[in-house]
Design a protein around this motif. Structure first.
Motif, mmCIF file in Angstrom:
data_model
loop_
_atom_site.group_PDB
_atom_site.id
_atom_site.type_symbol
_atom_site.label_atom_id
_atom_site.label_comp_id
_atom_site.label_asym_id
_atom_site.label_seq_id
_atom_site.Cartn_x
_atom_site.Cartn_y
_atom_site.Cartn_z
ATOM 1 N N GLN A 188 -42.652 9.461 10.908
ATOM 2 C CA GLN A 188 -43.172 8.794 12.113
ATOM 3 C C GLN A 188 -42.309 9.103 13.323
ATOM 4 O OE1 GLN A 188 -43.559 4.588 11.515
ATOM 5 N NE2 GLN A 188 -45.598 4.762 10.636
ATOM 6 N N LYS A 189 -41.000 9.100 13.128
ATOM 7 C CA LYS A 189 -40.058 9.295 14.231
ATOM 8 C C LYS A 189 -39.932 10.764 14.648
ATOM 9 C CE LYS A 189 -35.204 8.488 15.401
ATOM 10 N NZ LYS A 189 -33.905 8.090 14.876
ATOM 11 N N GLU A 190 -39.878 11.688 13.662
ATOM 12 C CA GLU A 190 -39.557 13.080 13.954
ATOM 13 C C GLU A 190 -40.696 14.059 13.691
ATOM 14 O OE1 GLU A 190 -35.862 14.162 12.096
ATOM 15 O OE2 GLU A 190 -34.963 12.233 12.577
ATOM 16 N N GLY A 191 -41.788 13.586 13.138
ATOM 17 C CA GLY A 191 -42.927 14.458 12.865
ATOM 18 C C GLY A 191 -42.912 15.031 11.461
ATOM 19 N N PRO A 192 -44.024 15.669 11.057
ATOM 20 C CA PRO A 192 -44.182 16.138 9.679
ATOM 21 C C PRO A 192 -43.306 17.330 9.298
ATOM 22 C CG PRO A 192 -46.049 16.819 11.005
ATOM 23 C CD PRO A 192 -45.220 15.915 11.864
ATOM 24 N N ASN A 193 -42.683 17.984 10.258
ATOM 25 C CA ASN A 193 -41.810 19.121 9.951
ATOM 26 C C ASN A 193 -40.328 18.736 9.949
ATOM 27 O OD1 ASN A 193 -44.000 20.910 9.732
ATOM 28 N ND2 ASN A 193 -44.081 21.106 11.946
ATOM 29 N N PHE A 218 -45.473 12.681 -1.929
ATOM 30 C CA PHE A 218 -46.073 13.328 -0.755
ATOM 31 C C PHE A 218 -47.592 13.494 -0.939
ATOM 32 C CE2 PHE A 218 -41.629 14.739 -0.781
ATOM 33 C CZ PHE A 218 -41.251 14.333 0.494
ATOM 34 N N TRP A 219 -48.196 12.635 -1.732
ATOM 35 C CA TRP A 219 -49.624 12.665 -2.048
ATOM 36 C C TRP A 219 -50.447 12.646 -0.764
ATOM 37 C CZ3 TRP A 219 -53.517 8.754 -1.776
ATOM 38 C CH2 TRP A 219 -54.644 8.990 -2.560
ATOM 39 N N LYS A 220 -51.238 13.691 -0.562
ATOM 40 C CA LYS A 220 -52.101 13.848 0.618
ATOM 41 C C LYS A 220 -51.322 13.742 1.938
ATOM 42 C CE LYS A 220 -56.581 12.545 -1.238
ATOM 43 N NZ LYS A 220 -57.773 11.702 -1.045
ATOM 44 N N SER A 221 -50.065 14.108 1.910
ATOM 45 C CA SER A 221 -49.197 14.004 3.082
ATOM 46 C C SER A 221 -49.289 15.257 3.940
ATOM 47 C CB SER A 221 -47.750 13.812 2.619
ATOM 48 O OG SER A 221 -46.848 13.925 3.693
ATOM 49 N N ARG A 222 -49.055 15.096 5.225
ATOM 50 C CA ARG A 222 -48.983 16.255 6.111
ATOM 51 C C ARG A 222 -47.544 16.747 6.256
ATOM 52 N NH1 ARG A 222 -48.499 14.633 11.645
ATOM 53 N NH2 ARG A 222 -47.773 12.507 11.588
ATOM 54 N N PHE A 223 -46.624 16.175 5.470
ATOM 55 C CA PHE A 223 -45.219 16.589 5.503
ATOM 56 C C PHE A 223 -45.089 18.068 5.132
ATOM 57 C CE2 PHE A 223 -41.260 17.400 3.152
ATOM 58 C CZ PHE A 223 -40.357 17.189 4.181
ATOM 59 N N ASN A 224 -44.327 18.804 5.944
ATOM 60 C CA ASN A 224 -44.025 20.203 5.665
ATOM 61 C C ASN A 224 -42.619 20.531 6.153
ATOM 62 O OD1 ASN A 224 -44.513 22.785 4.692
ATOM 63 N ND2 ASN A 224 -45.230 23.509 6.666
ATOM 64 N N GLY A 225 -41.709 19.599 5.950
ATOM 65 C CA GLY A 225 -40.333 19.783 6.393
ATOM 66 C C GLY A 225 -39.439 20.308 5.288
ATOM 67 N N ASP A 226 -38.144 20.042 5.426
ATOM 68 C CA ASP A 226 -37.145 20.587 4.512
ATOM 69 C C ASP A 226 -36.645 19.532 3.536
ATOM 70 O OD1 ASP A 226 -35.216 22.094 3.253
ATOM 71 O OD2 ASP A 226 -33.974 22.381 5.035
ATOM 72 N N ALA A 229 -31.119 6.765 -1.301
ATOM 73 C CA ALA A 229 -32.359 6.086 -1.686
ATOM 74 C C ALA A 229 -32.107 5.383 -3.013
ATOM 75 C CB ALA A 229 -33.486 7.093 -1.807
ATOM 76 N N LYS A 230 -32.301 4.073 -3.029
ATOM 77 C CA LYS A 230 -32.014 3.298 -4.233
ATOM 78 C C LYS A 230 -33.089 3.452 -5.298
ATOM 79 C CE LYS A 230 -31.509 -0.715 -2.340
ATOM 80 N NZ LYS A 230 -31.200 -2.124 -2.128
ATOM 81 N N ASP A 231 -34.339 3.591 -4.865
ATOM 82 C CA ASP A 231 -35.457 3.702 -5.790
ATOM 83 C C ASP A 231 -36.633 4.344 -5.064
ATOM 84 O OD1 ASP A 231 -36.601 1.663 -4.167
ATOM 85 O OD2 ASP A 231 -35.832 0.108 -5.495
ATOM 86 N N ARG A 232 -37.751 4.474 -5.755
ATOM 87 C CA ARG A 232 -38.924 5.153 -5.196
ATOM 88 C C ARG A 232 -39.426 4.469 -3.923
ATOM 89 N NH1 ARG A 232 -44.482 4.771 -5.632
ATOM 90 N NH2 ARG A 232 -45.593 6.741 -5.585
ATOM 91 N N GLU A 233 -39.506 3.157 -3.930
ATOM 92 C CA GLU A 233 -40.024 2.417 -2.778
ATOM 93 C C GLU A 233 -39.129 2.613 -1.549
ATOM 94 O OE1 GLU A 233 -39.796 1.111 -5.929
ATOM 95 O OE2 GLU A 233 -41.958 1.407 -6.221
ATOM 96 N N HIS A 234 -37.835 2.568 -1.767
ATOM 97 C CA HIS A 234 -36.891 2.778 -0.671
ATOM 98 C C HIS A 234 -37.021 4.201 -0.139
ATOM 99 C CE1 HIS A 234 -32.483 3.036 0.795
ATOM 100 N NE2 HIS A 234 -33.242 2.533 1.747
ATOM 101 N N LEU A 235 -37.142 5.172 -1.039
ATOM 102 C CA LEU A 235 -37.311 6.565 -0.638
ATOM 103 C C LEU A 235 -38.595 6.749 0.159
ATOM 104 C CD1 LEU A 235 -36.552 9.542 -0.655
ATOM 105 C CD2 LEU A 235 -37.546 9.712 -2.959
ATOM 106 N N MET A 236 -39.683 6.150 -0.286
ATOM 107 C CA MET A 236 -40.954 6.273 0.431
ATOM 108 C C MET A 236 -40.851 5.689 1.836
ATOM 109 S SD MET A 236 -43.786 5.676 -2.546
ATOM 110 C CE MET A 236 -45.182 6.058 -1.485
ATOM 111 N N ARG A 237 -40.134 4.584 1.963
ATOM 112 C CA ARG A 237 -39.947 3.971 3.280
ATOM 113 C C ARG A 237 -39.129 4.888 4.199
ATOM 114 N NH1 ARG A 237 -37.970 -0.749 1.719
ATOM 115 N NH2 ARG A 237 -35.815 -0.344 2.232
#
Length: 159
Positions: A72-77, A95-103, A57-65
């Motif tokens: 979207q592809k693999e789900g929140p876990n 991860f502000w208000k995100s449903r992400f709960n992965g590793d 990840a080059k920067d924050r925007e790239h990381l967020m993408r």
């Protein structure tokens, strides 16, 4: 030691698998001769991680993408440890208000200067106790309203 050879273009940096390294060495061998191909291949082989290619990840925007596309592809876990975040300094609201709960336990966040609001009201419950967040990083409300705060499981490094 887990290192990879890095190829870079305008969109992103990708640490390569040995198959791509082999192709590149073959092309270099055709253009510059056998000795260059062998030297290039030996350097790449030592640096390639065949089983775990990483995307830098080059920067924050790239990381967020990258995060958004993977969720979207693999789900929140999903497992996001394939992303090398060692060059990202601003991780605020990631991860502000995100449903992400992965590793993300293996992320190298030692370059982070701002992790404020990172898990604000997210659903994240993962183990990030071994992260190496710099002591002078902005950690304002990093876990506010998240299960880690509500369940009193905030990592010991948090100030």
């Amino acid at each position: 030691m887990t290192n990879n050879y890095v190829f870079e273009n305008n969109l992103n940096c990708v640490k390569c698998t040995s198959a791509l390294v082999a192709l590149c060495s073959y092309i270099i061998g055709l253009r510059w001769g056998f000795s260059h191909r062998v030297n290039f291949w030996n350097r790449c082989l030592l640096m390639a991680d065949i089983e775990h290619p990483k995307i830098i990840a080059k920067d924050r925007e790239h990381l967020m993408r990258l995060i958004s596309e993977t969720i979207q592809k693999e789900g929140p876990n999903c497992d996001l440890n394939f992303i090398d975040v060692s060059h990202v300094t601003n991780m605020s609201h990631l991860f502000w208000k995100s449903r992400f709960n992965g590793d993300i336990s293996q992320w190298d966040v030692s370059s982070a200067t701002d992790v404020s609001w990172m898990f604000w009201k997210s659903q994240f419950r993962g183990d990030i106790s071994r992260w190496n967040v710099p002591g002078d990083a902005n950690m304002k409300l990093m876990f506010y309203g998240s299960p880690l705060e509500l369940e009193n499981r905030i990592p010991g490094w948090y100030k």
